[in-house]
Scaffold this active site. Structure first.
Site, PDB file in Angstrom:
ATOM      1  N   GLN A 145      -4.912   8.216   6.996  1.00 15.48           N
ATOM      2  CA  GLN A 145      -4.950   7.941   8.677  1.00 15.48           C
ATOM      3  C   GLN A 145      -6.430   8.425   8.761  1.00 15.48           C
ATOM      4  OE1 GLN A 145      -2.451  10.963  10.707  1.00 15.48           O
ATOM      5  NE2 GLN A 145      -3.350  10.011  12.721  1.00 15.48           N
ATOM      6  N   HIS A 181      -0.251   6.078  15.678  1.00 18.91           N
ATOM      7  CA  HIS A 181      -0.002   4.613  15.814  1.00 18.91           C
ATOM      8  C   HIS A 181       0.714   4.072  14.839  1.00 18.91           C
ATOM      9  CE1 HIS A 181      -3.625   5.888  13.649  1.00 18.91           C
ATOM     10  NE2 HIS A 181      -3.619   4.641  12.719  1.00 18.91           N
ATOM     11  N   HIS A 220       1.313   0.773  12.589  1.00 21.64           N
ATOM     12  CA  HIS A 220       0.656  -0.603  12.369  1.00 21.64           C
ATOM     13  C   HIS A 220       1.896  -1.609  12.284  1.00 21.64           C
ATOM     14  CE1 HIS A 220      -3.241   0.913  10.572  1.00 21.64           C
ATOM     15  NE2 HIS A 220      -2.581   2.064  10.696  1.00 21.64           N
TER      16      HIS A 220
HETATM   17  P1  AMP Z   1      -5.139   4.616  10.272  1.00 21.59           P
HETATM   18  O1  AMP Z   1      -6.019   4.216   8.875  1.00 21.59           O
HETATM   19  O2  AMP Z   1      -3.769   4.332  10.036  1.00 21.59           O
HETATM   20  O3  AMP Z   1      -5.578   5.699  11.199  1.00 21.59           O
HETATM   21  O4  AMP Z   1      -5.480   3.354  11.121  1.00 21.59           O
HETATM   22  C1  AMP Z   1      -6.547   3.129  12.130  1.00 21.59           C
HETATM   23  C2  AMP Z   1      -6.910   1.970  12.577  1.00 21.59           C
HETATM   24  O5  AMP Z   1      -7.521   1.806  13.632  1.00 21.59           O
HETATM   25  C3  AMP Z   1      -7.345   1.054  11.108  1.00 21.59           C
HETATM   26  O6  AMP Z   1      -6.810  -0.107  10.990  1.00 21.59           O
HETATM   27  C4  AMP Z   1      -8.809   0.485  12.080  1.00 21.59           C
HETATM   28  O7  AMP Z   1      -9.172  -0.702  11.549  1.00 21.59           O
HETATM   29  C5  AMP Z   1      -8.129   0.584  13.465  1.00 21.59           C
HETATM   30  N1  AMP Z   1      -9.306   0.512  14.539  1.00 21.59           N
HETATM   31  C6  AMP Z   1     -10.024   1.445  14.553  1.00 21.59           C
HETATM   32  N2  AMP Z   1     -10.921   1.408  15.570  1.00 21.59           N
HETATM   33  C7  AMP Z   1     -10.603   0.321  16.400  1.00 21.59           C
HETATM   34  C8  AMP Z   1     -10.715  -0.278  17.525  1.00 21.59           C
HETATM   35  N3  AMP Z   1     -11.967   0.001  18.200  1.00 21.59           N
HETATM   36  N4  AMP Z   1      -9.975  -1.243  17.993  1.00 21.59           N
HETATM   37  C9  AMP Z   1      -9.031  -1.566  17.160  1.00 21.59           C
HETATM   38  N5  AMP Z   1      -8.677  -0.999  16.056  1.00 21.59           N
HETATM   39  C10 AMP Z   1      -9.425  -0.110  15.734  1.00 21.59           C
END
Ligand code: AMP
Length: 113
Positions: free
Chosen positions: A93, A99, A101
């Site tokens: 994370q 969130h 996915h």
């Molecule tokens: P996690 O690793 O589960 O916390 O996932 C966070 C996700 O947020 C990753 O897949 C990133 O690519 C995505 N992310 C980070 N910044 C943004 C943004 N500004 N807009 C859309 N997605 C984002």
């Protein structure tokens, strides 16, 4: 909870490619897509991770799952999608605003990496 990039998206302080919004949640395309469809569904309530949710969050957590299902269907991936929730830095994370996915449109392996 400190402000995250996702709370800035909710507040329209930074842009995102939003596909769905209602009073409880927001869904937008992941900026670093890992599949042909990679959408994030987030609660508007700033819950950092699943481990931080409490019994008051039961309805919102269910809402997020059902909306993720609906969005996958609307994107044309009716019964072939993967939902992922990373809980904690140790498992990947990176944004501490809960969130889901939604990933679809390619082959997926099990177990995930
Ligand atoms: P996690 O690793 O589960 O916390 O996932 C966070 C996700 O947020 C990753 O897949 C990133 O690519 C995505 N992310 C980070 N910044 C943004 C943004 N500004 N807009 C859309 N997605 C984002």
């Amino acid at each position: 909870m400190s402000e995250t990039i996702f709370s800035k998206i909710i507040n329209r302080e930074i842009p995102a490619d939003i596909v769905y919004e209602d009073e409880h949640c927001l869904a937008f395309h992941d900026i670093n897509a890992q599949a042909p469809i990679h959408i994030l569904v987030i609660p508007k309530k700033p819950i950092p991770k699943v481990a931080d949710a409490n019994s008051d969050d039961q309805a919102i957590l269910g809402h997020l799952l059902l909306k993720a299902r609906d969005i996958a269907r609307e994107q044309g991936y009716g019964d072939a999608f993967r939902l992922v929730i990373n809980n904690g830095e140790a498992v990947g994370q990176t944004v501490f605003h809960l969130h889901i996915h939604i990933l679809a449109g390619r082959e997926f392996n099990w177990p995930p990496g």
